[in-house]
Design an enzyme around this catalytic site. Structure first.
Site, PDB file in Angstrom:
ATOM      1  N   GLY A  31       0.642  -1.198   0.224  1.00 30.47           N
ATOM      2  CA  GLY A  31       0.319   0.006  -0.167  1.00 30.47           C
ATOM      3  C   GLY A  31       0.945   1.421  -0.077  1.00 30.47           C
ATOM      4  N   TYR A  32      -0.027   2.262   0.230  1.00 28.59           N
ATOM      5  CA  TYR A  32       0.729   3.770   0.011  1.00 28.59           C
ATOM      6  C   TYR A  32       1.102   3.909  -1.182  1.00 28.59           C
ATOM      7  CZ  TYR A  32       1.472   8.531   1.758  1.00 28.59           C
ATOM      8  OH  TYR A  32       1.493   9.894   1.900  1.00 28.59           O
ATOM      9  N   LEU A  33       0.328   3.575  -2.250  1.00 25.38           N
ATOM     10  CA  LEU A  33       0.508   3.548  -3.541  1.00 25.38           C
ATOM     11  C   LEU A  33       1.240   4.615  -4.278  1.00 25.38           C
ATOM     12  CD1 LEU A  33      -2.531   1.425  -4.872  1.00 25.38           C
ATOM     13  CD2 LEU A  33      -0.545   0.615  -3.829  1.00 25.38           C
ATOM     14  N   GLU A  35       3.086   5.496  -8.376  1.00 29.80           N
ATOM     15  CA  GLU A  35       3.347   4.961  -9.687  1.00 29.80           C
ATOM     16  C   GLU A  35       3.906   3.792 -10.057  1.00 29.80           C
ATOM     17  OE1 GLU A  35       2.064   5.416 -13.502  1.00 29.80           O
ATOM     18  OE2 GLU A  35       1.363   6.682 -11.886  1.00 29.80           O
ATOM     19  N   HIS A  37       4.047   1.221  -8.104  1.00 29.33           N
ATOM     20  CA  HIS A  37       2.827  -0.015  -8.124  1.00 29.33           C
ATOM     21  C   HIS A  37       1.815   0.088  -9.253  1.00 29.33           C
ATOM     22  CE1 HIS A  37       3.635   1.321  -3.724  1.00 29.33           C
ATOM     23  NE2 HIS A  37       3.962  -0.144  -3.643  1.00 29.33           N
ATOM     24  N   GLN A 147      11.775  -4.591 -10.356  1.00 29.04           N
ATOM     25  CA  GLN A 147      12.901  -4.640 -10.521  1.00 29.04           C
ATOM     26  C   GLN A 147      13.856  -3.881  -9.101  1.00 29.04           C
ATOM     27  OE1 GLN A 147      15.385  -3.328 -14.089  1.00 29.04           O
ATOM     28  NE2 GLN A 147      17.025  -2.715 -12.619  1.00 29.04           N
ATOM     29  N   GLN A 152      14.135  -9.691  -4.026  1.00 31.50           N
ATOM     30  CA  GLN A 152      13.079 -10.320  -3.921  1.00 31.50           C
ATOM     31  C   GLN A 152      12.387 -10.983  -5.072  1.00 31.50           C
ATOM     32  OE1 GLN A 152       9.627  -8.225  -1.668  1.00 31.50           O
ATOM     33  NE2 GLN A 152       9.211  -7.758  -3.723  1.00 31.50           N
ATOM     34  N   SER A 184       9.119   5.155  -3.634  1.00 36.15           N
ATOM     35  CA  SER A 184       9.278   4.066  -2.750  1.00 36.15           C
ATOM     36  C   SER A 184       8.196   4.759  -1.543  1.00 36.15           C
ATOM     37  CB  SER A 184      10.465   3.718  -1.905  1.00 36.15           C
ATOM     38  OG  SER A 184      10.429   3.255  -0.710  1.00 36.15           O
TER      39      SER A 184
HETATM   40  P1  AMP Z   1       5.703  -2.747  -1.710  1.00 37.75           P
HETATM   41  O1  AMP Z   1       4.469  -2.147  -1.754  1.00 37.75           O
HETATM   42  O2  AMP Z   1       6.875  -1.700  -1.248  1.00 37.75           O
HETATM   43  O3  AMP Z   1       6.008  -3.938  -1.153  1.00 37.75           O
HETATM   44  O4  AMP Z   1       5.930  -3.030  -3.423  1.00 37.75           O
HETATM   45  C1  AMP Z   1       5.170  -3.738  -4.124  1.00 37.75           C
HETATM   46  C2  AMP Z   1       5.506  -4.116  -5.337  1.00 37.75           C
HETATM   47  O5  AMP Z   1       5.708  -2.899  -6.021  1.00 37.75           O
HETATM   48  C3  AMP Z   1       6.938  -4.796  -5.583  1.00 37.75           C
HETATM   49  O6  AMP Z   1       6.966  -5.652  -6.621  1.00 37.75           O
HETATM   50  C4  AMP Z   1       8.077  -3.824  -5.543  1.00 37.75           C
HETATM   51  O7  AMP Z   1       9.123  -4.112  -6.167  1.00 37.75           O
HETATM   52  C5  AMP Z   1       7.248  -2.801  -6.337  1.00 37.75           C
HETATM   53  N1  AMP Z   1       7.774  -1.431  -6.327  1.00 37.75           N
HETATM   54  C6  AMP Z   1       8.005  -0.850  -5.445  1.00 37.75           C
HETATM   55  N2  AMP Z   1       8.748   0.585  -5.910  1.00 37.75           N
HETATM   56  C7  AMP Z   1       8.659   0.655  -7.300  1.00 37.75           C
HETATM   57  C8  AMP Z   1       9.170   1.347  -8.197  1.00 37.75           C
HETATM   58  N3  AMP Z   1       9.692   2.446  -7.989  1.00 37.75           N
HETATM   59  N4  AMP Z   1       9.166   0.931  -9.448  1.00 37.75           N
HETATM   60  C9  AMP Z   1       8.674  -0.151  -9.796  1.00 37.75           C
HETATM   61  N5  AMP Z   1       8.066  -1.080  -8.874  1.00 37.75           N
HETATM   62  C10 AMP Z   1       8.228  -0.896  -7.586  1.00 37.75           C
END
Ligand code: AMP
Length: 289
Positions: A31-33, A35, A37, A147, A152, A184
């Site tokens: 969450g806290y989506l 671009e 995500h 990526q 992960q 992030s």
């Molecule tokens: P998270 O919510 O941080 O657990 O991320 C969920 C998914 O979004 C994971 O597959 C991350 O690798 C991906 N993600 C997070 N930040 C980015 C980004 N800046 N660009 C592309 N994918 C991302």
């Protein structure tokens, strides 16, 4: 967009979509989506017709309780963004729904020895456990990961093969702010001074790119330059600057095949990561970050 909290409702909705002949795409998030995500959903929609996203801040993957407690949340905003990105089904379980009396955990050996695995004890075990559970709940055809979290996604590809999940794991590019900072959810914690200094991460990676494109292959030489540029941003601490083989994430001393250069550093109390894949396909090298 349907918003559901229970496992059985996910199964019902996904089952109905499947009976209509739709292929199912799945994007797990905390969450806290942003671009980044949403780009995963768009990637998924290229080859599937029904998009599932989950939002679950998975306590068992946080090695630092303070990081868990302060993880940013805004579900209403997330729902609007997900809806606009084309998510059909949003799964937002609470902890009781996901973990009842769990005694089972999933781990992937050796791929988690270096990089973040070496610095965040228990983190990946928590990730693989929740992702396995979500895969079994949603049963998608494909699942898209960024990526950005390279260790992960490479480990999840291996886990998927090892455990025979009939799911294709897709790696999507890193989405960045205009000034290069990788998006992030944790960037919200950076004050303007920390955010400015954090740009040294991306600069350090671009420095490595220019060295590799100029023919440099020696990791200690590249690493020293990355460190120099990273230090210009005065990070509070550096977890690692490492080069690994893409295939098994083992440390390497020479960039002579598909590789990853990855950096993790703290700005204030916020831990940031970034990386670049070096590809030699079609005559390379080509640096993807
Ligand atoms: P998270 O919510 O941080 O657990 O991320 C969920 C998914 O979004 C994971 O597959 C991350 O690798 C991906 N993600 C997070 N930040 C980015 C980004 N800046 N660009 C592309 N994918 C991302």
């Amino acid at each position: 967009m349907d918003i559901v909290k229970n496992i059985h409702e996910v199964r019902e909705k996904v089952g109905a979509a499947r009976r209509q002949g739709k292929r199912i795409g799945f994007v797990p998030t905390m969450g806290y989506l942003h671009e980044g995500h949403l780009s995963l959903v768009r990637e998924s929609a290229k080859s599937t017709q029904y998009q599932v996203m989950s939002i679950f801040v998975n306590r068992i993957q946080f090695n630092d309780p303070k990081d868990f407690a302060s993880y940013p949340k805004d579900l209403e905003r997330d729902f609007d963004l997900a809806r606009s990105a084309g998510v059909d089904l949003m799964f937002v379980p609470d902890e009781g729904e996901m973990y009842r009396d769990n005694l089972t955990y999933v781990d992937v050996k050796t791929l988690t020895d270096n990089l973040c695995g070496a610095h965040r004890p228990g983190h990946f075990r928590g990730v693989f456990t929740v992702v396995s559970k979500l895969f079994n709940i949603v049963q998608p055809d494909i699942s898209v990961f960024g990526q950005k979290d390279i260790q992960q996604v490479v480990s999840i590809q291996k886990m998927t093969r090892d455990l025979d999940f009939p799911i294709e794991i897709v790696i999507a590019p890193i989405i960045r702010e205009n000034d290069g900072l990788a998006m992030s959810s944790r960037n919200k914690h950076l004050n303007s001074d920390q955010r400015n200094r954090a740009l040294s991460i991306n600069r350090s990676i671009r420095k490595a790119e220019s060295m590799i494109m100029a023919g440099e292959r020696r990791v200690p030489v590249i690493r020293a330059e990355i460190e120099k540029v990273l230090m210009e941003g005065s990070p509070e601490s550096v977890d690692y600057i490492s080069a690994v083989r893409f295939s098994d994430l083992s440390l390497c001393e020479t960039i002579d095949g598909r590789s990853v250069i990855a950096v993790a550093a703290f700005f204030g109390s916020t831990r940031l990561i970034d990386n670049m894949i070096i590809d030699f396909a079609n005559g390379g090298p080509r640096c993807v970050y």
